[in-house]
Design a protein around this motif. Sequence first.
Motif, PDB file in Angstrom:
ATOM      1  N   LEU A   7       0.871  -1.037   0.000  1.00  0.00           N
ATOM      2  CA  LEU A   7       0.152   0.034  -0.101  1.00  0.00           C
ATOM      3  C   LEU A   7       0.774   1.179   0.029  1.00  0.00           C
ATOM      4  O   LEU A   7       1.862   1.220   0.831  1.00  0.00           O
ATOM      5  CB  LEU A   7      -0.904   0.071   1.196  1.00  0.00           C
ATOM      6  CG  LEU A   7      -1.852  -1.063   1.365  1.00  0.00           C
ATOM      7  CD1 LEU A   7      -2.487  -1.154   2.862  1.00  0.00           C
ATOM      8  CD2 LEU A   7      -2.755  -1.157   0.374  1.00  0.00           C
ATOM      9  N   ASN A  34      -5.922   6.168  -2.065  1.00  0.00           N
ATOM     10  CA  ASN A  34      -6.718   6.494  -2.987  1.00  0.00           C
ATOM     11  C   ASN A  34      -7.071   5.554  -4.141  1.00  0.00           C
ATOM     12  O   ASN A  34      -6.169   4.898  -4.504  1.00  0.00           O
ATOM     13  CB  ASN A  34      -6.168   7.964  -3.780  1.00  0.00           C
ATOM     14  CG  ASN A  34      -6.285   9.206  -2.899  1.00  0.00           C
ATOM     15  OD1 ASN A  34      -7.087   9.259  -2.018  1.00  0.00           O
ATOM     16  ND2 ASN A  34      -5.746  10.157  -3.287  1.00  0.00           N
ATOM     17  N   ARG A  35      -8.310   5.528  -4.466  1.00  0.00           N
ATOM     18  CA  ARG A  35      -8.606   4.579  -5.604  1.00  0.00           C
ATOM     19  C   ARG A  35      -8.181   4.982  -6.707  1.00  0.00           C
ATOM     20  O   ARG A  35      -8.320   6.591  -6.965  1.00  0.00           O
ATOM     21  CB  ARG A  35     -10.333   4.248  -5.615  1.00  0.00           C
ATOM     22  CG  ARG A  35     -10.590   3.689  -4.433  1.00  0.00           C
ATOM     23  CD  ARG A  35     -12.252   3.264  -4.157  1.00  0.00           C
ATOM     24  NE  ARG A  35     -12.641   2.604  -3.109  1.00  0.00           N
ATOM     25  CZ  ARG A  35     -13.675   2.326  -2.830  1.00  0.00           C
ATOM     26  NH1 ARG A  35     -14.682   2.907  -3.662  1.00  0.00           N
ATOM     27  NH2 ARG A  35     -14.009   1.546  -1.841  1.00  0.00           N
ATOM     28  N   PRO A  36      -7.923   4.268  -7.823  1.00  0.00           N
ATOM     29  CA  PRO A  36      -7.323   4.997  -9.087  1.00  0.00           C
ATOM     30  C   PRO A  36      -8.233   5.456 -10.142  1.00  0.00           C
ATOM     31  O   PRO A  36      -8.065   5.796 -11.239  1.00  0.00           O
ATOM     32  CB  PRO A  36      -6.738   3.570  -9.821  1.00  0.00           C
ATOM     33  CG  PRO A  36      -7.225   2.600  -8.996  1.00  0.00           C
ATOM     34  CD  PRO A  36      -7.951   2.883  -7.838  1.00  0.00           C
ATOM     35  N   PHE A  37      -9.644   5.689  -9.648  1.00  0.00           N
ATOM     36  CA  PHE A  37     -10.654   6.113 -10.556  1.00  0.00           C
ATOM     37  C   PHE A  37     -11.707   6.951  -9.623  1.00  0.00           C
ATOM     38  O   PHE A  37     -11.616   6.939  -8.323  1.00  0.00           O
ATOM     39  CB  PHE A  37     -11.402   4.923 -10.953  1.00  0.00           C
ATOM     40  CG  PHE A  37     -12.011   3.987 -10.037  1.00  0.00           C
ATOM     41  CD1 PHE A  37     -13.289   4.195  -9.282  1.00  0.00           C
ATOM     42  CD2 PHE A  37     -11.216   2.907  -9.564  1.00  0.00           C
ATOM     43  CE1 PHE A  37     -13.474   3.270  -8.409  1.00  0.00           C
ATOM     44  CE2 PHE A  37     -11.827   1.739  -8.726  1.00  0.00           C
ATOM     45  CZ  PHE A  37     -13.094   2.283  -7.918  1.00  0.00           C
ATOM     46  N   THR A  38     -12.347   7.525 -10.304  1.00  0.00           N
ATOM     47  CA  THR A  38     -13.516   8.568  -9.635  1.00  0.00           C
ATOM     48  C   THR A  38     -14.717   8.144  -9.636  1.00  0.00           C
ATOM     49  O   THR A  38     -15.165   7.062 -10.452  1.00  0.00           O
ATOM     50  CB  THR A  38     -13.278  10.093 -10.481  1.00  0.00           C
ATOM     51  OG1 THR A  38     -13.645  10.089 -11.584  1.00  0.00           O
ATOM     52  CG2 THR A  38     -12.046  10.572 -10.258  1.00  0.00           C
ATOM     53  N   ASN A  39     -15.759   8.430  -8.936  1.00  0.00           N
ATOM     54  CA  ASN A  39     -16.988   8.007  -8.795  1.00  0.00           C
ATOM     55  C   ASN A  39     -17.649   8.724  -9.795  1.00  0.00           C
ATOM     56  O   ASN A  39     -17.211   9.596 -10.556  1.00  0.00           O
ATOM     57  CB  ASN A  39     -17.540   8.034  -7.245  1.00  0.00           C
ATOM     58  CG  ASN A  39     -17.566   9.521  -6.862  1.00  0.00           C
ATOM     59  OD1 ASN A  39     -17.502  10.505  -7.691  1.00  0.00           O
ATOM     60  ND2 ASN A  39     -17.758   9.797  -5.431  1.00  0.00           N
ATOM     61  N   ARG A  44     -12.720  11.602  -6.227  1.00  0.00           N
ATOM     62  CA  ARG A  44     -11.975  10.417  -6.057  1.00  0.00           C
ATOM     63  C   ARG A  44     -11.922   9.915  -4.554  1.00  0.00           C
ATOM     64  O   ARG A  44     -11.907  10.639  -3.567  1.00  0.00           O
ATOM     65  CB  ARG A  44     -10.527  10.821  -6.157  1.00  0.00           C
ATOM     66  CG  ARG A  44      -9.552   9.600  -6.075  1.00  0.00           C
ATOM     67  CD  ARG A  44      -8.100   9.851  -6.361  1.00  0.00           C
ATOM     68  NE  ARG A  44      -7.955  10.371  -8.078  1.00  0.00           N
ATOM     69  CZ  ARG A  44      -8.009   9.552  -9.064  1.00  0.00           C
ATOM     70  NH1 ARG A  44      -7.886   8.434  -8.890  1.00  0.00           N
ATOM     71  NH2 ARG A  44      -7.783  10.221 -10.135  1.00  0.00           N
ATOM     72  N   GLU A  45     -12.530   8.652  -4.348  1.00  0.00           N
ATOM     73  CA  GLU A  45     -12.424   7.909  -3.073  1.00  0.00           C
ATOM     74  C   GLU A  45     -11.489   7.149  -2.594  1.00  0.00           C
ATOM     75  O   GLU A  45     -10.203   7.190  -3.315  1.00  0.00           O
ATOM     76  CB  GLU A  45     -13.797   6.910  -3.041  1.00  0.00           C
ATOM     77  CG  GLU A  45     -14.935   7.551  -3.653  1.00  0.00           C
ATOM     78  CD  GLU A  45     -16.107   6.701  -3.496  1.00  0.00           C
ATOM     79  OE1 GLU A  45     -15.945   5.513  -3.863  1.00  0.00           O
ATOM     80  OE2 GLU A  45     -17.527   7.083  -3.850  1.00  0.00           O
ATOM     81  N   ALA A  46     -11.315   6.888  -1.372  1.00  0.00           N
ATOM     82  CA  ALA A  46     -10.151   6.279  -0.707  1.00  0.00           C
ATOM     83  C   ALA A  46     -10.639   5.040  -0.093  1.00  0.00           C
ATOM     84  O   ALA A  46     -12.014   5.129   0.352  1.00  0.00           O
ATOM     85  CB  ALA A  46      -9.381   7.285  -0.074  1.00  0.00           C
ATOM     86  N   ASP A  47      -9.830   4.021   0.236  1.00  0.00           N
ATOM     87  CA  ASP A  47      -9.981   2.929   1.259  1.00  0.00           C
ATOM     88  C   ASP A  47      -9.199   3.116   2.315  1.00  0.00           C
ATOM     89  O   ASP A  47      -7.876   3.617   2.355  1.00  0.00           O
ATOM     90  CB  ASP A  47      -9.512   1.526   0.224  1.00  0.00           C
ATOM     91  CG  ASP A  47     -10.358   1.647  -0.766  1.00  0.00           C
ATOM     92  OD1 ASP A  47     -11.730   1.267  -0.454  1.00  0.00           O
ATOM     93  OD2 ASP A  47      -9.997   1.460  -1.940  1.00  0.00           O
TER      94      ASP A  47
END
Length: 164
Positions: A7, A34-39, A44-47
């Motif tokens: 990570l 951060n996720r590699p794409f947008t919603n 941009r969302e994150a885990d």
Amino acid sequence: MINRVVLVGRLTRDPELRYTPNGVAVVNFGIAVNRPFTNQQGEREADFFNCVAWRKQAENVANYLKKGSQAGIDGRLQSRRYENQEGRRVTVVEVQAESVQFLEPRNASGGSGNRNDFANSQPGGGSSNNGQQGQGGGSSNLNDDPFANDGQQVDISDDDLPFR
């Protein structure tokens, strides 16, 4: 079997350093990746992951990282179960961080300028001196650096350079 996690993200809270009854250091911290794409709204969302590090690595994380610091984690997933106060079984999955790399100098995320920041600016995290000030363990200060940028030209002969 393979259980490997890699990570890169930012700490979501300051690391919490504790010691076991046997004196073994353990640190808990959270990391957002951060996720590699947008919603659909273009955001941009994150885990978010909970991480645990042990022994000297735990002490280094507690000493050199804080909320907002960027870090690289190499480790494995581990689950544990316990019974909470209401008597319900709770399962927790955590990243057991076997290696934590500090990916920016300490002062880049607002760290105090009182420590020798050179150790954290080296490639690979610079934790090789285990947080000691200077190579020999004596006190050192950035003001003692003969190569610090003081605005003057450095006069070095080409014969003194290790390469040409």
